[in-house]
Motif scaffolding. Structure first.
Motif, PDB file in Angstrom:
ATOM      1  N   GLU A  45     -21.599   5.092   8.593  1.00  0.00           N
ATOM      2  CA  GLU A  45     -20.526   5.779   7.700  1.00  0.00           C
ATOM      3  C   GLU A  45     -20.156   7.029   8.215  1.00  0.00           C
ATOM      4  O   GLU A  45     -19.016   7.234   8.167  1.00  0.00           O
ATOM      5  N   ALA A  71      -4.786   5.224   5.036  1.00  0.00           N
ATOM      6  CA  ALA A  71      -5.493   4.455   4.044  1.00  0.00           C
ATOM      7  C   ALA A  71      -6.918   4.449   4.505  1.00  0.00           C
ATOM      8  O   ALA A  71      -7.924   4.981   3.702  1.00  0.00           O
ATOM      9  N   ALA A  72      -7.302   4.134   5.736  1.00  0.00           N
ATOM     10  CA  ALA A  72      -8.625   4.069   6.251  1.00  0.00           C
ATOM     11  C   ALA A  72      -9.451   5.409   6.041  1.00  0.00           C
ATOM     12  O   ALA A  72     -10.636   5.611   5.760  1.00  0.00           O
ATOM     13  N   ARG A 107     -13.436   9.299   0.775  1.00  0.00           N
ATOM     14  CA  ARG A 107     -13.664   9.033  -0.695  1.00  0.00           C
ATOM     15  C   ARG A 107     -15.282   8.960  -0.637  1.00  0.00           C
ATOM     16  O   ARG A 107     -15.637   8.977  -1.953  1.00  0.00           O
ATOM     17  N   ARG A 108     -15.770   8.382   0.418  1.00  0.00           N
ATOM     18  CA  ARG A 108     -17.314   8.232   0.311  1.00  0.00           C
ATOM     19  C   ARG A 108     -18.180   9.662  -0.037  1.00  0.00           C
ATOM     20  O   ARG A 108     -19.070   9.603  -0.200  1.00  0.00           O
ATOM     21  N   GLN A 152      -6.989  12.010  -0.731  1.00  0.00           N
ATOM     22  CA  GLN A 152      -5.615  11.915  -0.204  1.00  0.00           C
ATOM     23  C   GLN A 152      -4.880  13.153   0.451  1.00  0.00           C
ATOM     24  O   GLN A 152      -4.455  13.366   1.283  1.00  0.00           O
ATOM     25  N   VAL A 161      -8.579   7.890   4.275  1.00  0.00           N
ATOM     26  CA  VAL A 161      -8.701   8.370   2.825  1.00  0.00           C
ATOM     27  C   VAL A 161     -10.024   7.453   2.171  1.00  0.00           C
ATOM     28  O   VAL A 161     -10.857   8.248   1.617  1.00  0.00           O
ATOM     29  N   ASP A 162     -10.306   6.095   2.552  1.00  0.00           N
ATOM     30  CA  ASP A 162     -11.253   5.413   2.077  1.00  0.00           C
ATOM     31  C   ASP A 162     -12.611   6.111   2.572  1.00  0.00           C
ATOM     32  O   ASP A 162     -13.587   6.166   1.820  1.00  0.00           O
ATOM     33  N   GLU A 163     -12.645   6.303   3.717  1.00  0.00           N
ATOM     34  CA  GLU A 163     -13.786   7.076   4.480  1.00  0.00           C
ATOM     35  C   GLU A 163     -14.046   8.513   3.684  1.00  0.00           C
ATOM     36  O   GLU A 163     -15.295   8.745   3.251  1.00  0.00           O
ATOM     37  N   GLN A 181     -10.416  10.011  -5.094  1.00  0.00           N
ATOM     38  CA  GLN A 181      -9.132   9.404  -4.557  1.00  0.00           C
ATOM     39  C   GLN A 181      -8.180  10.818  -4.464  1.00  0.00           C
ATOM     40  O   GLN A 181      -7.619  10.851  -3.005  1.00  0.00           O
ATOM     41  N   GLN A 231       0.857  -1.235  -0.208  1.00  0.00           N
ATOM     42  CA  GLN A 231      -0.126  -0.168  -0.118  1.00  0.00           C
ATOM     43  C   GLN A 231       1.107   1.143   0.003  1.00  0.00           C
ATOM     44  O   GLN A 231       2.121   1.307   0.282  1.00  0.00           O
TER      45      GLN A 231
END
Lengths: 199, 199
Positions: free
Chosen positions: B40, A9-10, A16-17, A27, A12-14, A23, A2
């Motif tokens: 979420e 990363a977690a 992105r929602r 970031q 960034v993932d949240e 992305q 990664q």
């Protein structure tokens, strides 16, 4: 491998929602938050964790409220004679920013969209009809979005409201103020021509 | 009167502090989060509240790490002979995405900017020089941003590094791949001409 550690990363993932955040923006935000003052990050986390528990929907108009009534329904200075119907709570904020409307609101919490399975039962329509039936309302302004769904919702509501003896109006569609005419799409321009007014 | 209840206004205010997020985007995000699944929202809040405690800076290159070493410094498959120097941890991610670089990194955590009071002491330069002095590094690629500050930082570092007997290179500046030449500004185009290569 990664590109960055799992906790980052977690996050960034949240991020992105969120709507409109891809992305790259996620970031950028995450790395910014990594360097931001700790207090700022914790205030944001706390605001997120707690804001929903402190909110409810106004029992009269379905706008966002802290108590039983929203600030608009509780305001004695506003007129009960005009109701402005919007799709979403944020639409209400946008109308309010014009400072031109001093009546009450009604939030539908959506627009008719058969394709997405949103029928009249999914919207807060019954409360609107009841407010009109109770009397005192002279005009209902349909300020749903100028989209296919918003327009369909407006037409549907107009059909229900008119038999109740109330004046029903629709906000004007036309070219946006300040934009070059060249940028207007043909549907908008057709609406602008159709809705032309005499000087 | 405020346009929406205090808990929502507080969230909008916190979101507005994020880079690239203005009042309108902050509102849109806050109202979205109001309607999003509760899980979420809580996952985002938790990721924000906890991610920084789980992170530290790599003791060798200053990249973001979970342990003593970042994933890049810990990877035995990467070469110690080339160091890529970047300003910020996110820059490293961007270089990594090219999949073209298999050496090690060094993160400065900033760029020289006398106007903002950022001098050499504010940057992680000493560790870079030490790594080169220790030997084994053959080339240092200066991948600071193509800005006034990034360029000044690269020039400054080159002056310190060259006497140590290491090859010092700067990433190429030129027209971005895939963009129409008409969109290139004159400074970029001048750099592209200057850096032209024979076919």
């Amino acid at each position: 491998m990664q590109d960055y550690p799992a906790p980052l990363a977690a996050l960034v993932d949240e991020l992105r929602r969120l709507p409109g955040i891809g992305q790259k923006t996620a970031q950028r935000l995450a790395f910014h938050l990594m360097k931001a003052p700790e207090g700022e990050v914790q205030r944001l986390a706390a605001a997120l964790a707690g804001f929903r528990a402190a909110l409810r929907l106004c029992t009269v108009c379905n706008a966002v409220a802290e108590g039983e009534l929203c600030a608009y329904c509780a305001d004695p200075a506003r007129s009960d004679r005009t109701l402005c119907v919007v799709e979403e709570p944020l639409n209400l904020v946008v109308v309010e920013r014009t400072r031109d409307f001093k009546g009450r609101y009604h939030v539908l919490h959506g627009a008719l969209s058969p394709l997405s399975g949103v029928g009249p039962e999914e919207l807060r329509i019954e409360g609107l009809l009841e407010r009109v039936r109770r009397g005192g309302v002279e005009e209902v302004i349909l300020a749903t979005s100028p989209t296919v769904e918003g327009e369909a919702t407006a037409v549907y509501l107009a059909r229900l409201l008119k038999p109740l003896g109330v004046k029903v109006t629709r906000i004007a569609m036309g070219v946006p103020v300040g934009a070059d005419l060249d940028w207007a799409d043909e549907v908008t321009l057709a609406k602008a021509l159709e809705g032309r007014r005499e000087y």
